[in-house]
Design a protein around this motif. Structure first.
Motif, mmCIF file in Angstrom:
data_model
loop_
_atom_site.group_PDB
_atom_site.id
_atom_site.type_symbol
_atom_site.label_atom_id
_atom_site.label_comp_id
_atom_site.label_asym_id
_atom_site.label_seq_id
_atom_site.Cartn_x
_atom_site.Cartn_y
_atom_site.Cartn_z
ATOM 1 N N LEU A 114 0.845 -1.205 0.000
ATOM 2 C CA LEU A 114 0.000 0.000 0.000
ATOM 3 C C LEU A 114 0.881 1.256 0.000
ATOM 4 N N ALA A 115 1.952 1.207 0.826
ATOM 5 C CA ALA A 115 2.871 2.352 0.902
ATOM 6 C C ALA A 115 3.513 2.602 -0.459
ATOM 7 N N LEU A 160 3.075 5.855 -2.941
ATOM 8 C CA LEU A 160 4.237 6.627 -3.406
ATOM 9 C C LEU A 160 4.234 6.793 -4.913
ATOM 10 N N THR A 161 3.975 5.688 -5.621
ATOM 11 C CA THR A 161 4.139 5.716 -7.074
ATOM 12 C C THR A 161 2.940 6.313 -7.801
ATOM 13 N N GLN A 162 1.828 6.544 -7.068
ATOM 14 C CA GLN A 162 0.649 7.114 -7.740
ATOM 15 C C GLN A 162 0.870 8.545 -8.189
ATOM 16 N N ASN A 163 1.750 9.247 -7.495
ATOM 17 C CA ASN A 163 2.022 10.634 -7.897
ATOM 18 C C ASN A 163 3.520 10.776 -8.193
ATOM 19 N N PRO A 164 3.893 10.533 -9.470
ATOM 20 C CA PRO A 164 5.323 10.548 -9.819
ATOM 21 C C PRO A 164 5.999 11.884 -9.518
ATOM 22 N N ALA A 165 5.271 13.007 -9.693
ATOM 23 C CA ALA A 165 5.893 14.328 -9.458
ATOM 24 C C ALA A 165 6.300 14.454 -7.998
ATOM 25 N N ARG A 166 5.402 14.035 -7.111
ATOM 26 C CA ARG A 166 5.712 14.140 -5.681
ATOM 27 C C ARG A 166 6.867 13.201 -5.311
ATOM 28 N N THR A 185 0.071 11.867 2.449
ATOM 29 C CA THR A 185 -0.935 11.293 3.348
ATOM 30 C C THR A 185 -2.229 12.095 3.251
ATOM 31 N N LEU A 186 -2.052 13.424 3.201
ATOM 32 C CA LEU A 186 -3.217 14.313 3.175
ATOM 33 C C LEU A 186 -4.090 14.052 1.951
ATOM 34 N N SER A 187 -3.422 13.867 0.799
ATOM 35 C CA SER A 187 -4.215 13.678 -0.415
ATOM 36 C C SER A 187 -4.912 12.312 -0.421
ATOM 37 N N ARG A 188 -4.475 11.396 0.426
ATOM 38 C CA ARG A 188 -5.123 10.073 0.517
ATOM 39 C C ARG A 188 -6.020 9.984 1.765
ATOM 40 N N TRP A 225 6.331 3.256 6.343
ATOM 41 C CA TRP A 225 6.935 2.542 5.214
ATOM 42 C C TRP A 225 7.140 3.463 4.011
ATOM 43 N N GLN A 226 6.138 4.348 3.806
ATOM 44 C CA GLN A 226 6.279 5.310 2.700
ATOM 45 C C GLN A 226 7.563 6.120 2.883
ATOM 46 N N ALA A 227 7.725 6.622 4.112
ATOM 47 C CA ALA A 227 8.904 7.451 4.394
ATOM 48 C C ALA A 227 10.180 6.627 4.258
ATOM 49 N N VAL A 228 10.144 5.393 4.801
ATOM 50 C CA VAL A 228 11.362 4.562 4.768
ATOM 51 C C VAL A 228 11.734 4.226 3.329
#
Lengths: 366, 370
Positions: free
Chosen positions: B4-5, B9-15, B270-273, B296-299
């Motif tokens: 999920l993490a 992460l990969t859903q928004n390549p720009a971010r 996180t906010l956008s989700r 996990w996203q951060a790691v």
């Protein structure tokens, strides 16, 4: 502007993060440039605070620090006898590595004749050295290594007593300590040796003319103190200026990224609202203004917060680590403002383009 | 949770790009600065390591060459030579001073060596001769190339002109190069033939340098004798101790930059989700599990940023010597370990705010906001 303010105000945490991001960038830029300027001032503190307008060195030597200069025998008398020279201060100086409390401490040793000058310009405690086994140490250096008046330090095979503590003679990389010139001659086993002459010209005499006359003497070079100071700054800048400037540039870039990301997210989240505005006839220019105004509000908030933080951090760092001198001038805050505005412009670009390309009908489908 | 993490992460390549770019730039800065100083530490001992001496004898309490000065009476040479276990003693003179080659000015260790030197001379000659002889200088090949001069060219040292009679390799560092002139010329420049700077001692075969050094200190007054290895260790310590402050500042700056970028990207991510997390909560997902997703996203971001930083810094270590012979970057294990720990701290701290927000998230609200 009202819409921009409302957009930002709807999520206070995000607004705070936005301001914090720019504030961090401004804080880092101000501190890093302040450290660099402070470093330059500390490097030239001896030249800035000692008498004289010209410096006579051994031929080929164009720096005071990091080089060794030994003037030809008799140079002092010849310089003193040159027309237009009012007074001459001889010093014998060199870098020394002190072993203090298990740490290597680079220190610049200056041997001077107390009656002629060239020694510490301000004493925080104690007195000038009267004997060859006495020394004046920089106060901050002494405090960092728990040295007090009356303590003894081993330097190049001699034991020296600390009889004075000088003020304004420190830097984070190296500090000054002062002995009588005769003591340094004995330490380096060069009786009568002199490294540099600080020359004061007669009142009314042209410095350029005196310089030309001195330059004709054998085996010496003559420079203004300003030239020597610039050379020393250049020498040290070679090692430390580049990383500090790079860090400051990256801090600005990160500031732009932070604001850009927040404004981008805020814009994307309000995409439907922008679409509605376009559908009812709002021109692109108005929408651009909303996005740019958002960036500006956040950035200006960050500039103010960052500047206040920088003033506080400067005081804190200099209290905790007095070897650091952080110089913040009014011009630096103007620079911070310019950087902040630049960050706002760069950060607003991509979101504004996204709004510009938005098809009103599209947003309703979404 | 890791999947999920990763998807988040990969859903928004720009971010993701901003996040990786920011973190890797901050970590590259930390790694590069460490690598520069580690490289300097190794290069600063080049002369000592390659001098051929087993023991360095200096003025009492002088334990360094870099930014230091040592003066020994010439008479000490004979006394050191008479100590048991000493095979040869070579006196050298040394100062740090600029070399003027054409319009090019560079700092150098100027070493004065006798013509019959057993140690202390250039160790790798590219062209020309090893012994500088009267009026000659052996110059670093990179310094000569930069100044556009070769064998037969002239340089100015301490106000006197010397002819380039040899070009040496491996004698340049960021702090300066090493240039060799004759001991007699050096003494003339100093107008002093009674002192030398260091005595370079070769020990007799089978003799332990530590014991011979102790013997020298016991029998010869007012000197400090150190094995080559100990002398080099002291020299490296100068660079390390002097760079501690600047490294500490830059590490803090790098940490703050990395933290700012990571905190913001994880937070906005996180906010956008928020709505999706609300749905998960409504379906019974526990706060702990959702928090783990954020961590996990951060790691993952920080780990990828670290890998990019390591690759970029490694490329720099290869590229910099090609651009500048005097600059050498060395990535040390302690430096890598430090950056790994910093990265993990960044990931942990950056997750705090989103976790706190998520814990406060009311599932019902997200449906309303929808």
């Amino acid at each position: 502007m009202l819409m921009a303010r409302r957009n930002l105000g709807r999520d206070r945490t995000r607004l705070l993060l936005n301001i914090a991001g720019v504030a961090l960038a401004i804080l880092l830029i101000l501190l890093l440039t302040g450290i660099r300027e402070g470093m330059f001032r500390q490097i030239t503190s001896y030249l800035d605070r000692t008498p004289g307008s010209l410096l006579v060195s051994q031929g080929g030597v164009e720096n005071l620090l990091s080089v060794t200069s030994l003037l030809p025998a008799g140079a002092t008398a010849r310089v003193q006898g040159t027309r237009g020279v009012e007074s001459v201060i001889p010093i014998l100086s060199q870098y020394t590595i002190l072993d203090l409390h298990g740490r290597k401490q680079a220190a610049y040793l200056i041997g001077y004749v107390p009656a002629r000058g060239g020694g510490p310009w301000r004493l925080a405690a104690g007195r000038a050295p009267r004997a060859d086994d006495e020394a004046v140490f920089d106060r901050v250096l002494a405090e960092r290594h728990d040295l007090a008046l009356g303590d003894r330090v081993d330097v190049m095979g001699r034991t020296l007593e600390v009889v004075g503590l000088s003020e304004g003679t420190t830097s984070w990389m190296t500090s000054f300590f002062f002995l009588r010139k005769s003591a340094v001659e004995s330490l380096v086993r060069l009786p009568g040796a002199t490294s540099f002459l600080l020359v004061t010209t007669d009142e009314g005499a042209s410095v350029d003319d005196v310089r030309s006359r001195l330059a004709s003497l054998d085996g010496v070079d003559v420079h203004t103190k300003g030239e020597i100071a610039a050379n020393d700054r250049k020498l040290f800048a070679r090692y430390f200026s580049a990383p500090v400037t790079l860090m400051a540039a990256i801090a600005a870039l990160v500031g732009a990224l932070v604001v850009g990301l927040v404004i981008y997210t805020a814009t994307v989240e309000r995409q439907r609202d922008f679409g509605v505005l376009k559908a009812i006839g709002a021109p692109n220019r108005s929408l651009y203004l909303v996005v740019v105004a958002q960036s500006l509000i956040a950035s200006l908030g960050g500039v103010v917060a960052g500047s206040v933080l920088a003033i506080g951090a400067r005081a804190g760092i200099m209290a905790l680590r007095p070897q650091f001198l952080i110089v913040l001038e009014p011009a630096d805050f103007v620079l911070a403002l310019v950087v902040g505005l630049g960050i706002a412009m760069v950060a607003g670009l991509y979101p504004a383009r996204r709004i510009g390309g938005l098809a009103p009908a599209e947003v309703f489908r979404r | 949770m890791i999947r999920l993490a990763w998807r988040n992460l990969t859903q928004n390549p720009a971010r993701l790009l901003i996040s990786l770019g920011g973190v890797s730039v901050a970590l590259v800065l930390m790694l590069t600065l460490d690598a520069i100083f580690t490289g300097m530490e190794q290069r600063v001992t080049a002369f000592i390591d390659r001098s051929g001496a087993d023991i360095f004898v200096s003025q009492q309490d002088v334990r360094n060459m870099h930014m230091a000065s040592s003066s020994l009476a010439r008479g000490q040479q004979a006394r050191v030579k008479s100590v048991a276990g000493v095979a040869s003693v070579t006196p050298i003179l040394y100062v740090t001073n600029p070399i003027l080659a054409g319009k090019d000015r560079s700092l150098a260790y100027i070493i004065g060596v006798p013509s019959d030197a057993k140690a202390g001379g250039p160790w790798e000659i590219e062209s020309g001769r090893e012994d500088p002889g009267a009026g000659g200088v052996v110059l670093d090949v990179g310094v000569a190339a930069k100044a556009g001069i070769g064998l037969g060219g002239e340089v100015e040292i301490l106000g006197d002109t010397f002819e380039v009679v040899g070009l040496s390799h491996g004698t340049a560092s960021m702090a300066g190069s090493v240039a060799f002139i004759s001991l007699d010329d050096f003494a003339d420049l100093r107008q002093d033939s009674d002192t030398v700077s260091f005595l370079l001692v070769e020990t007799a075969p089978g003799e332990a340098p530590e014991q011979v050094a102790a013997g020298i200190e016991a029998r010869v007054r007012d000197v400090t004798a150190m094995t080559r290895q100990e002398f080099a260790r002291q020299e490296r310590k100068v660079v390390r101790d002097m760079s501690t402050d600047i490294l500490a500042i830059m590490n803090i700056v790098g940490f703050l930059i990395g933290l700012a970028v990571m905190a913001l990207t994880v937070y906005t991510g996180t906010l956008s989700r928020r709505a999706e997390y609300g749905v998960l909560k409504a379906l019974g997902a526990r706060n702990g599990k959702l928090a783990a997703t954020v961590v996990w996203q951060a790691v993952i971001s920080v780990s990828l940023g670290f890998l990019i930083a390591l690759i970029l810094t490694s490329l720099l270590t290869v590229a910099t010597p090609l651009a500048s012979a005097s600059l050498r970057l060395v990535i040390g294990l302690p430096s890598v370990a430090k950056v790994v720990v910093t990265s993990l701290v960044i990931a942990g701290v950056a997750s705090l705010l989103p976790i706190w927000q998520m814990a406060r998230l009311d599932p019902a609200t997200v449906f309303r906001r929808r």
